[in-house]
Design an enzyme around this catalytic site. Structure first.
Site, PDB file in Angstrom:
ATOM      1  N   HIS A 363      34.055  -9.703   2.379  1.00  0.00           N
ATOM      2  CA  HIS A 363      34.846  -8.885   1.453  1.00  0.00           C
ATOM      3  C   HIS A 363      34.993  -7.465   1.982  1.00  0.00           C
ATOM      4  O   HIS A 363      36.069  -6.859   1.867  1.00  0.00           O
ATOM      5  CB  HIS A 363      34.163  -8.886   0.089  1.00  0.00           C
ATOM      6  N   CYS A 364      33.938  -6.923   2.557  1.00  0.00           N
ATOM      7  CA  CYS A 364      33.953  -5.542   3.050  1.00  0.00           C
ATOM      8  C   CYS A 364      34.980  -5.341   4.161  1.00  0.00           C
ATOM      9  O   CYS A 364      35.472  -4.227   4.356  1.00  0.00           O
ATOM     10  CB  CYS A 364      32.580  -5.149   3.588  1.00  0.00           C
TER      11      CYS A 364
END
Length: 812
Positions: A363-364
């Site tokens: 996600h990052c």
């Protein structure tokens, strides 16, 4: 001492790399940073370096605030429709993930120059990416964490898409400028919100509610809490802003390390064992969100994903109808996938391995790009127990941002009653962007499930909820009523060899709501087999044994059968660096799981269901791996237990396989038990009944079929008494010996001898009727002691006359 020396060497190597034009003018301050740059020479780390900590006053220095967007404002949620995803090259994600994303959306890659663009293009092509769905934004960056510094998308009061920029919470000016670059690239509005923040610490439900950790307060010390809330309200349209303590208690304090909005009223939060240091904090956080009200007016539905070793499962990317999930090879990966499947039915959950950490994962390193031509449905659903009415009004605002007309014949409400088939009704155009329809009310207590469907001339098709049929809105007419399944869980059927026998049982509904059921059945049987696995090599910390121990053990298994479960018991001994050691298992077909990572010394019993459906026979690989490469871990007292499904003659048929049972009524289920191909003996089948009874969603019915002597296999009269062979052969624990008897009232003797001709076991000594028989030999002698592996002979005598002799092989 050895690790310290290695880090110092890495420090010196990285200093040289940085001096050679990778990150010019950057001062390395400690071995941790040196180790990072040795592996990532083109990106600063996700944490702030010591050099940056001395320059935090530079954060937001050149930021240009603007007036807020015209209200009302809608902040685009991650689970809303996306036209693309923003990443940066050199990558922080596996290129296979790029290929996957390019199947359905545009992958926009930020590159510093055309050299990197060409390099990325070659890499993507080699990975099989759809290059028609790949484009490039040339701009300088400092890191690959596009989530943290990337754009936040909104739709403003003029129904125009825009980007809200903010001062990135790192002194990284190249990264900080990326929202400006993306706004120009997409040719959409740009707004400047002078609130220091980061995308990893912000999640939104899309309809006026968002959440962050208290990091948002800490990084804006000159603002009051009310002023922080005012910023997100004015620029993002967020009227309810949940700011909570970080339960992870890590250096980064980002919300995506432990939580995620999956939908307007669904929140995912990690869970850990009670012994975990953050157990209490995570439970308090889950309880907090469970008490809050979503934009739909109901309490949030809370889903928990198990992360005992700080697995990064909440750090996933929702990309339209897919969830891209960071996995680690742990035995908990499958549980994480199952959690997402439960929370998000109808979505495709796809796991990706990578250089993931609990504080930094998939996600990052990715950021969704909102679909600028979205076909938007805004509807506030009927949920829970609705007042009794003749009909229920369904209203929605539908906007085609592509500018193409909405297709009236495709704008519908699909609904079903008590889990039945969906029925559609057209929605009426009410003017402006408003549409409506009425669902006719069924009987009191019924469950109504529905979703809205529409399409426009751009080719876009949309549902609300987003996934449509698999996960509709639901409500009950008046008081919620329930079905109540009632069924006998043991059915005994008697039949004769060579014939078929009919039987039946009832599924009854003792509840107050219609019972919908479906069933499946099987005659495969389960068998459990145990294997003792040799210990791994010495756990010495200095012999570097475990880094190259792939193939410490190639374990050959000859038992055949489909795996239904595998468990592994073992004792784990480790040195002073338990976090570096992992115990791994690989199946003959190549499925690989990490059974344990970072384990402490002790005994473990771990179920591994990742191999369900694979075949047991073949070479299994077991090894220990050390992330640093210097050994210090050992597994001993290892016992591998496999449960396999053994196929047998499919003698069971069941009808009907689905239906509805009204309250206080019953449905007859008809069975046919076919013994035309079965020897005399006892057989067991299983019928699995799935229903909408919330208390017993799955009921298993056991069918015991007792086959007595009859005409014989194929319905022919048996003319010879003879041995018919044994199965399996070779065998480990037990084998089934089949034989026929041609005449009733015969004296039957079945005996087993070793290779020396010595009697081992008298298996049968009885008077029998004519028919076909099956007896099990469990590899034991007449004294109930296990016999050794080897060749054995079994002999049939009828009325004192030897009819036949056959051979079998017992193996360990």
């Amino acid at each position: 001492m050895k690790k310290t020396i290695s880090l110092l060497v890495t420090f010196l190597v990285c200093s040289s790399l940085l001096a050679n034009n990778k990150l010019p003018n950057y001062k390395i301050s400690n071995p941790k940073e040196a180790e990072w740059f040795a592996e990532n020479p083109s990106s600063l780390p996700i944490w702030m370096t010591e050099d940056e900590l001395n320059r935090i006053d530079e954060i937001g220095r050149d930021f240009e605030p603007t007036d807020p967007p015209p209200a009302p404002i809608r902040n685009i949620a991650e689970f809303n429709r996306m036209q693309g995803v923003l990443i940066r090259y050199p990558l922080g994600i596996p290129v296979s993930l790029v290929a996957e994303m390019s199947e359905n959306v545009t992958v926009t890659t930020i590159v510093a120059n055309t050299f990197y663009q060409n390099q990325a293009t070659n890499s993507y092509q080699n990975a099989g990416a759809n290059m028609d769905n790949c484009n490039f934004l040339i701009a300088p960056t400092d890191t690959y964490w596009t989530r943290d510094y990337g754009p936040w998308f909104i739709v403003d009061g003029n129904n125009e898409f825009g980007i809200v920029n903010f001062p990135y919470n790192r002194p990284r000016p190249n990264d900080d400028d990326i929202p400006i670059e993306v706004a120009e690239f997409l040719d959409i509005n740009l707004f400047g919100m002078n609130l220091i923040s980061t995308g990893g610490n912000y999640m939104t439900g899309g309809l006026g509610i968002s959440a962050s950790t208290e990091l948002i307060w800490d990084e804006n010390p000159t603002l009051t809490h009310e002023e922080v809330a005012g910023f997100v309200d004015e620029y993002l349209g967020i009227n309810t802003y949940h700011v909570v303590p970080d339960p992870n208690n890590t250096y980064i304090d980002h919300i995506d390390c432990w939580g995620k909005f999956l939908d307007v009223d669904k929140v995912l939060i990690r869970s850990v064992p009670e012994t975990h240091p953050q157990y209490d904090e995570l439970e308090e956080t889950a309880d907090y969100f469970a008490e809050q009200i979503s934009a739909y007016g109901n309490n949030y539905q809370i889903y928990r994903v198990f992360t005992p070793n700080n697995e990064p499962y909440t750090n996933s990317l929702i990309l339209n109808k897919k969830v891209l999930l960071p996995i680690t090879g742990s035995s908990y990966d499958d549980d994480a996938i199952a959690t997402y499947e439960q929370a998000m039915p109808g979505y495709e959950i796809i796991g990706f391995t990578g250089s993931w950490a609990s504080t930094d994962a998939l996600h990052c390193r990715t950021k969704g790009i909102a679909d600028l031509g979205t076909l938007w449905i805004e509807h506030y659903p009927i949920l829970g127990e609705a007042p009794v009415q003749d009909e229920y009004l369904i209203e929605a605002e539908i906007i085609s941002y592509s500018g193409e007309p909405i297709l009236p014949d495709s704008t519908k409400v699909f609904y079903r009653i008590n889990g039945g088939d969906f029925t559609s009704i057209n929605m009426n155009f009410e003017g402006g962007n408003s549409y409506s329809a009425y669902i006719p009310a069924p009987s009191i207590g019924s469950q109504v499930a529905y979703y809205i469907h529409t399409a426009d001339e751009s080719g876009r098709i949309e549902n609300d909820p987003f996934i449509g049929t698999p996960d509709p809105f639901t409500f009950f007419v008046g008081e919620q009523l329930f079905p109540d399944i009632s069924v006998d869980t043991l059915i005994t059927v008697e039949g004769q060899s060579g014939t078929s026998t009919d039987a039946e049982f009832l599924i009854s509904n003792d509840g107050e709501l219609g019972l919908n059921f479906s069933l499946s059945y099987t005659t495969a049987i389960e068998e459990e087999i145990e294997y003792n696995v040799p210990d791994s090599p010495s756990p010495s910390s200095y012999n570097y044994n475990t880094y190259t121990e792939n193939g410490w053990l190639d374990y050959d298994i000859v038992d055949s059968g489909e795996i239904s479960n595998i468990s592994l018991d073992f004792h784990w001994a480790t040195d002073n660096w338990p976090q570096e050691g992992s115990f791994l298992l690989e199946s003959p077909s190549g499925t690989q799981v990490t059974i344990g990572a970072g384990l402490s010394s002790g005994n473990y019993s771990i179920n591994i269901d990742a191999f369900d459906g694979e075949e047991l026979n073949g070479t299994w690989k077991i090894w220990i791996e050390d992330s640093y490469g210097d050994g210090g871990h050992q597994a001993t007292n290892i016992q591998l237990t496999a449960t396999i499904l053994l196929e047998q003659e499919e003698w069971l048929e069941v009808s009907p396989i689905s239906g509805t049972v009204e309250p206080s009524e019953s449905q007859t289920i008809y069975l046919t038990c076919d013994a035309t191909q079965l020897p005399v003996g006892d057989y067991e089948g299983n019928i699995e009944i799935t229903s909408n009874d919330p208390d017993e969603a799955v009921v298993n019915v056991t069918v015991q079929f007792e086959v007595s002597p009859g005409q014989g296999i194929d319905g022919e009269v048996i003319t010879f008494s003879q041995l018919l062979g044994n199965f399996p052969n070779p065998f480990t624990n037990s084998t089934k010996i089949n034989y026929s008897i041609a005449k009733s009232n015969s004296d039957v003797l079945v005996e087993i001898f070793n290779i020396k001709g010595q009697l081992v076991k008298t298996l049968v000594n009885e008077t029998a009727e004519f028919g076909v028989y099956q007896k099990t030999w469990g590899g034991k002698n007449n004294y109930s002691n296990p016999v050794s592996a080897g060749i054995y002979f079994y002999q049939l005598k009828v009325n004192g006359v030897t009819k036949s002799i056959k051979k079998c092989l017992l193996i360990n």
